[in-house]
Design a protein around this motif. Structure first.
Motif, mmCIF file in Angstrom:
data_model
loop_
_atom_site.group_PDB
_atom_site.id
_atom_site.type_symbol
_atom_site.label_atom_id
_atom_site.label_comp_id
_atom_site.label_asym_id
_atom_site.label_seq_id
_atom_site.Cartn_x
_atom_site.Cartn_y
_atom_site.Cartn_z
ATOM 1 N N GLY A 32 37.454 39.034 39.451
ATOM 2 C CA GLY A 32 36.741 38.165 40.371
ATOM 3 C C GLY A 32 36.998 38.564 41.802
ATOM 4 O O GLY A 32 37.983 39.240 42.113
ATOM 5 N N TRP A 33 36.089 38.145 42.678
ATOM 6 C CA TRP A 33 36.278 38.275 44.123
ATOM 7 C C TRP A 33 36.317 36.865 44.714
ATOM 8 O O TRP A 33 35.469 36.024 44.392
ATOM 9 N N PHE A 34 37.282 36.661 45.571
ATOM 10 C CA PHE A 34 37.419 35.437 46.332
ATOM 11 C C PHE A 34 37.506 35.809 47.806
ATOM 12 O O PHE A 34 37.749 36.958 48.147
ATOM 13 N N ARG A 35 37.331 34.813 48.658
ATOM 14 C CA ARG A 35 37.492 35.061 50.090
ATOM 15 C C ARG A 35 38.142 33.864 50.755
ATOM 16 O O ARG A 35 38.051 32.740 50.271
ATOM 17 N N GLN A 36 38.779 34.149 51.870
ATOM 18 C CA GLN A 36 39.461 33.096 52.617
ATOM 19 C C GLN A 36 39.284 33.338 54.104
ATOM 20 O O GLN A 36 39.724 34.365 54.633
ATOM 21 N N ALA A 37 38.655 32.386 54.745
ATOM 22 C CA ALA A 37 38.473 32.427 56.187
ATOM 23 C C ALA A 37 39.630 31.684 56.845
ATOM 24 O O ALA A 37 40.262 30.827 56.213
ATOM 25 N N PRO A 38 39.922 31.951 58.121
ATOM 26 C CA PRO A 38 41.021 31.273 58.809
ATOM 27 C C PRO A 38 40.874 29.762 58.757
ATOM 28 O O PRO A 38 39.806 29.222 59.049
ATOM 29 N N GLY A 39 41.939 29.093 58.343
ATOM 30 C CA GLY A 39 41.936 27.643 58.319
ATOM 31 C C GLY A 39 41.207 27.026 57.136
ATOM 32 O O GLY A 39 41.072 25.804 57.061
ATOM 33 N N CYS A 93 40.416 40.587 45.491
ATOM 34 C CA CYS A 93 40.021 40.713 44.102
ATOM 35 C C CYS A 93 41.139 40.161 43.228
ATOM 36 O O CYS A 93 42.312 40.115 43.641
ATOM 37 N N ALA A 94 40.753 39.718 42.051
ATOM 38 C CA ALA A 94 41.695 39.067 41.150
ATOM 39 C C ALA A 94 41.347 39.430 39.717
ATOM 40 O O ALA A 94 40.196 39.727 39.403
ATOM 41 N N ALA A 95 42.345 39.368 38.855
ATOM 42 C CA ALA A 95 42.164 39.670 37.432
ATOM 43 C C ALA A 95 42.736 38.546 36.593
ATOM 44 O O ALA A 95 43.824 38.029 36.897
ATOM 45 N N GLY A 96 42.004 38.189 35.545
ATOM 46 C CA GLY A 96 42.460 37.131 34.669
ATOM 47 C C GLY A 96 41.744 37.190 33.343
ATOM 48 O O GLY A 96 40.765 37.920 33.206
ATOM 49 N N PRO A 97 42.175 36.407 32.367
ATOM 50 C CA PRO A 97 41.576 36.465 31.034
ATOM 51 C C PRO A 97 40.145 35.941 30.981
ATOM 52 O O PRO A 97 39.390 36.318 30.069
ATOM 53 N N LEU A 98 39.773 35.082 31.926
ATOM 54 C CA LEU A 98 38.438 34.499 31.913
ATOM 55 C C LEU A 98 37.779 34.659 33.281
ATOM 56 O O LEU A 98 38.453 34.585 34.316
ATOM 57 N N ALA A 99 36.473 34.853 33.265
ATOM 58 C CA ALA A 99 35.700 34.932 34.502
ATOM 59 C C ALA A 99 35.265 33.521 34.888
ATOM 60 O O ALA A 99 34.280 33.003 34.376
#
Length: 119
Positions: A32-39, A93-99
């Motif tokens: 998966g892809w995640f994102r984080q903006a300031p605050g 990016c992240a990895a895990g057993p489920l999307a």
């Protein structure tokens, strides 16, 4: 040892494109892809299953972002088009057993890459 290494971030103008890469080693999982903006909290962007390659997109990026997977290299790509200022964030990016869309569904995380969209 599991390792996720992102690359491809940078500065781009509104309407431009970037492609992020995430090279995985030691794991064959949904990505998966995640994102984080300031605050702000980390938010889901897109995910892809390991076997069938099924995808899941956040509404905010549908039609603009595309995730793909190169199994031979165990690498996931995020093609980002028509970028907007609100896409500015650190992308993980992240990895895990489920999307899934849940942050806590993923066991492994990359270090993040900055994407900045200037207006």
């Amino acid at each position: 040892q599991v390792q996720l290494v992102e690359s491809g971030g940078g500065l781009v103008q509104v309407g431009g494109s970037l492609r992020l890469s995430c090279a995985a080693s030691g794991v064959r999982y949904a990505m998966g892809w995640f994102r984080q903006a300031p605050g702000k909290e980390r938010e889901f962007v897109v995910a892809i299953t390991w076997s069938a390659g099924r995808t899941l997109y956040a509404d905010s990026v549908k039609g603009r972002f595309t995730i793909s997977r190169e199994y031979a290299k165990n690498t996931v790509y995020l093609q980002m088009n028509s970028l907007k200022p609100e896409d500015t964030a650190v992308y993980y990016c992240a990895a895990g057993p489920l999307a899934t869309m849940r942050v806590d569904s993923y066991d492994y995380w990359g270090q993040g890459t900055q994407v900045t969209v200037s207006s």
